[in-house]
Write an enzyme that holds these catalytic residues in place. Structure first.
Site, PDB file in Angstrom:
ATOM      1  N   GLY A  35      22.201 -17.137 -44.672  1.00 51.54           N
ATOM      2  CA  GLY A  35      23.105 -18.267 -44.854  1.00 51.54           C
ATOM      3  C   GLY A  35      24.117 -17.986 -45.949  1.00 51.54           C
ATOM      4  N   ALA A  36      23.624 -17.417 -47.053  1.00 54.41           N
ATOM      5  CA  ALA A  36      24.473 -17.100 -48.183  1.00 54.41           C
ATOM      6  C   ALA A  36      23.693 -16.162 -49.097  1.00 54.41           C
ATOM      7  CB  ALA A  36      24.864 -18.364 -48.951  1.00 54.41           C
ATOM      8  N   GLU A  55      23.350 -14.794 -53.260  1.00 53.76           N
ATOM      9  CA  GLU A  55      23.623 -15.278 -54.614  1.00 53.76           C
ATOM     10  C   GLU A  55      24.150 -14.209 -55.553  1.00 53.76           C
ATOM     11  OE1 GLU A  55      20.663 -14.770 -53.159  1.00 53.76           O
ATOM     12  OE2 GLU A  55      19.101 -14.220 -54.594  1.00 53.76           O
ATOM     13  N   ASN A  56      25.047 -13.325 -55.102  1.00 50.51           N
ATOM     14  CA  ASN A  56      25.556 -12.282 -55.982  1.00 50.51           C
ATOM     15  C   ASN A  56      26.158 -12.908 -57.244  1.00 50.51           C
ATOM     16  OD1 ASN A  56      25.365 -10.514 -53.529  1.00 50.51           O
ATOM     17  ND2 ASN A  56      27.033 -11.867 -52.915  1.00 50.51           N
ATOM     18  N   GLU A  92      22.923 -21.718 -54.186  1.00 56.62           N
ATOM     19  CA  GLU A  92      23.395 -20.407 -54.660  1.00 56.62           C
ATOM     20  C   GLU A  92      23.808 -20.472 -56.126  1.00 56.62           C
ATOM     21  OE1 GLU A  92      22.714 -17.994 -52.745  1.00 56.62           O
ATOM     22  OE2 GLU A  92      22.302 -19.256 -51.011  1.00 56.62           O
TER      23      GLU A  92
END
Ligand SMILES: [Zn+2]
Length: 839
Positions: A256-257, A259-260, A291
């Site tokens: 989904g995404a 978290e960089n 995130e």
């Protein structure tokens, strides 16, 4: 690629410390490969000792260690040996690296809408080594600087603030120490919206063909981002740790995404040109909050090893749902949590593969096994456990504990023990005692409410399991038009209590409904007394709090899953209670479960047609005039849910002609208008039913050249009910040439319960091909195919046996792929049991 084991990671962390990476990429050199130069400075605590660094190049060109050339041929698989290390070392690695099409490494995507190309580093686990030479384990953190040479009209963003340095070259500022799995770079002719908040540069980015939805949604996205940022700033003592906060919507992201640090990447279907419901916008907002929480949980303080994935995911999940509800107008997050997330936790936690939220490090033996940790247990069960912890300690004490945890471990790594120490110090309580049953043991407790029997004795909540619960018991009386909440009674169920007696006021006068875990503060199965069961059957839709309704719907789902209630009862409850439903999240989830699990998997094939007819008639009701008194946030969104439900359930000739008339009119009578998503959804359903032809698919494909349109067309072609089309789709899936998204779309189009006869020969072939793909090393393909391409509809003992034989070959290894198939088999076995029960 050899997976890194826990022992190897431990040994390397004892030996080395990373002082800094410099990564230089050149992405101007063609469609297959990019240039990568890595310079790493690192210390070695035992001079003279050897170690290794990971890298998966197409070609290793040059290696220089401490000024001496190293023979590139010493690279073995993905490991480059580093012999004779000094106290302080400098390594330079020059390589050509392959682009990825399957979401692992530097992913390259060309937009069919305009021919533009976009890159994004899809990291996580051990994917950094597909882009640069990396000590690829979470606890070897180091500062990272990067430079990218790109075509002149491109934008580059990444963890540190990026600045153009002329001639297509971009320089990215040094980060604080971060883990390699969190390094990212995003490059392409992106459209950007830049602003600043409290001195931190904020950016939103999307590909050009999504510029319109980006601009349409930018105000909402930024308002949520600012509100969450301010809330975290208020509750966390540790300031935001990075120099900028970019949110990039990138093509073909598998998760989904991600978290960089400083540069979160999102799936770009979060920017839909088509209409979405409020529930879908809320999910996007939750992901934004989730995130951002990771900037502290996971990025600032990182797990030492993958067994503590929950230190990232459970916290981000809990914070995401909580902070969004506290800081924005999306206040119904816990209803969505119950319906969309928690069920995944309950399901995973009741399978043979269930594991504790926080397993021992040895239980996650290598990075391949770690992939399986990203599941409903690490996210939803862990977040539920934290919600219980907060219900016990209180929010201020919980915050004091985690702020202490950040202060002690900032820019470093931590374990469960470190967290428990901080929480125990802050609370003065033995949080370790609480953590043993909640975090260190698998499985779900059951709370069962019972009334005084015979009258005059006491009512109680009985408890099976070993966890303490702080729950609220909802006591409801029959009232005009709705169930009236008499009281929510706090009940503490100690870990070792077999039952807790209820106060007399709870059961006298006799209530219509006693609902355990009302408010959903705990994580447990609930069972009702017979009177309450009847009360719920007649009044589920008349509970005024959506969260109570969500708890009730999850309870019924669980009974069906356990074979204690006939699946058609769930359908009957949906037909009875959804017409009055005002929450589009509840309506969407209940219809989805009834459609895809009840109708397709749990009901005998002979009852499927009637079930679909019930669902279409329910959706027609929902498309009719809404009750004037309803508190809809928007009837428009409920109509969208109903239209989608009707399309998916359409089966008879009347449904088919209704769908054709919608297409002809360009709208559902009374709304909504058909946008590209709805049009493709209708065409898919008509194709499955044999009511739309290849010519109609190609006509729409010519009209819609977007990436989403291409995927929809592939899905439709695979759904054509003729043997040539199925054979073509089958060949494409096995060709190894499809991107992860294309494979998923084709697999989704391929299997349908409506086409069971046509597809029966492919079921045994599926398992043979899956084993072949895994054995030949096409693990990414096998994983996507197992997750999205499993023949869900083939609910019978023959399929179970074929799947079991596939598992027994051992071709799927012992890691995450094996777990995926084992879980699918267990769910299939459960469906066979439910379906064959004599109701
Ligand atoms: Zn996360």
């Amino acid at each position: 690629m050899t997976a890194l084991t826990y022992e190897e990671a431990q040994e390397r962390a004892r030996l080395l410390d990373v002082r800094g990476y410099r990564v230089e990429l050149d992405v101007t050199g063609g469609e297959e490969e990019f240039g990568s130069v890595t310079m790493v400075r690192f210390g070695c605590r035992v001079p003279g000792a050897g170690s290794f660094i990971e890298l998966s190049p197409a070609r290793l060109r040059r290696v220089v260690l401490n000024g001496r050339e190293v023979d590139p041929a010493t690279l073995t698989g993905n490991r480059l040996p580093l012999p004779g290390l000094r106290e302080a070392n400098e390594l330079r690695v020059e390589a050509d690296m392959p682009y990825s099409r399957t979401g692992a490494g530097l992913h390259r995507f060309t937009d069919t809408a305009d021919g533009e190309t976009y890159l994004a580093l899809h990291g996580g686990l051990d994917n950094a080594q597909r882009v640069f030479a990396a000590f690829d384990q979470p606890d070897l953190k180091g500062p990272v600087t990067a430079a990218v040479t790109a075509p002149g009209n491109w934008t580059v963003i990444g963890n540190g603030l990026a600045r153009p340095a002329g001639d297509g070259r971009w320089e990215l500022a040094a980060t604080p120490p971060i883990s390699t799995y969190l390094v990212t770079l995003v490059a392409g002719p992106y459209v950007s919206i830049s602003t600043e908040h409290r001195g931190v540069p904020f950016g939103l980015h999307a590909r050009q063909s999504l510029a319109a939805p980006l601009r349409r949604d930018a105000a909402e996205l930024l308002a949520i981002t600012r509100a969450c940022f301010d809330r975290y700033r208020e509750i966390f003592a540790e300031p935001y740790p990075y120099d900028s906060y970019d949110q990039a919507f990138v093509p073909e992201l598998e998760s989904g995404a991600v978290e960089n640090p400083g540069c979160v990447t999102f799936r770009d279907d979060f920017l839909s040109p088509s209409a979405v419901t409020r529930a879908e916008r809320q999910i996007r907002a939750i992901v934004i909050a989730h995130e951002m929480a990771h900037m502290w949980f996971g990025d600032l303080v990182t797990m030492r090893w993958w067994n503590d994935v929950w230190l990232s995911e459970s916290f981000a999940e809990y914070m995401g749902f909580r902070v969004l509800a506290d800081a924005t107008t999306f206040t119904g997050t816990w209803t969505t949590f119950a319906l969309a997330r928690k069920i995944g936790g309950y399901d995973a936690d009741q399978r043979a593969s269930a594991h504790p939220v926080a397993p021992e490090p040895q239980d996650v033996p290598d990075t391949d096994a770690a992939l399986a940790s990203y599941d409903g247990i690490s996210y939803a069960k862990g977040a539920s456990a934290l919600r219980q912890l907060v219900a016990w300690l209180g929010w201020p004490v919980f915050l004091a504990g985690i702020n202490d945890y950040f202060a002690r471990h900032r820019f470093g790594c931590a374990t469960l023990a470190d967290l428990l120490d901080c929480l125990s110090r802050a609370s003065g309580a033995d949080v370790g005692e609480w953590a043993r049953p909640w975090l260190r043991s698998a499985g779900v407790d059951t709370l069962t409410v019972s009334r005084p029997e015979p009258p005059g004795r006491v009512g109680c909540i009985s408890h099976v399991g070993g966890r303490p619960h702080r729950v609220w018991l909802g006591v409801y009386d029959e009232g005009p038009g709705e169930l009236i909440l008499r009281d929510r009674i706090p009940v503490h169920v100690p870990a070792d209590a077999a039952a807790v007696v209820l106060p007399a006021a709870t059961v006298r006068p006799e209530p219509a409904l006693l609902l355990p875990n009302d408010g959903d503060f705990s994580y447990c199965k609930v069972r009702l007394d017979p009177v309450s069961q009847n009360g719920l059957a007649s009044s589920l839709g008349r509970l005024s709090d959506p969260l109570s309704r969500a708890v009730a719907w999850n309870g019924v789902r669980d009974l069906v899953r356990d074979g204690e209630v006939a699946p058609r009862q769930y359908l009957a409850l949906a037909v009875r209670h959804l017409p009055g439903e005002t929450d589009d999240s509840i309506a969407g989830h209940v219809i989805g479960y009834a459609r895809w699990t009840i109708a397709d998997r749990y009901l005998p094939p002979g009852q499927r047609g009637a079930a679909l007819a019930d669902l279409t008639s329910l959706c027609r009701d929902l498309l009719g005039p809404r009750p004037a008194a309803s508190k809809d946030h928007s009837g428009v969104e409920m109509r969208l849910v109903a239209a989608r439900g009707l399309i998916d359930s359409a089966s008879g000739p009347d449904d088919v002609s209704a769908l054709w008339s919608w297409l002809a009119a360009g709208r559902v009578p009374g709304g909504p208008d058909l946008d590209s998503r709805l049009r493709w959804q209708i065409l898919l359903r008509l194709t499955v039913l044999g009511a739309a032809s290849r010519a109609e698919i190609e006509h729409d494909a010519d009209q819609d050249t977007t990436a989403a349109g291409r995927l929809s067309a592939a899905r439709c072609r695979a759904a054509l009910p003729d043997s040539d089309a199925k054979q073509a789709a089958w060949g494409a899936m096995l060709s190894g040439t499809l991107s992860g998204y294309e494979l998923t779309a084709t697999a989704q189009g391929f299997w349908h319960a409506d086409q069971a006869d046509l597809l029966s020969g492919y079921v045994p072939r599926y398992f043979a091909a899956l084993a072949d793909a895994a054995a030949s090393g096409a693990v990414g393909l096998a994983r996507t195919w197992c997750r999205h391409g499993f023949p869900q509809h083939a609910v019978d003992a023959v399929t179970v046996r074929a799947a079991e034989r596939c598992l027994e070959t051992g071709a799927l290894g012992q890691g995450s792929l094996r777990r995926l198939l084992a879980d699918q088999i267990e769910d299939l076995r459960r469906a066979v049991t439910v379906r064959s029960a004599a109701w």
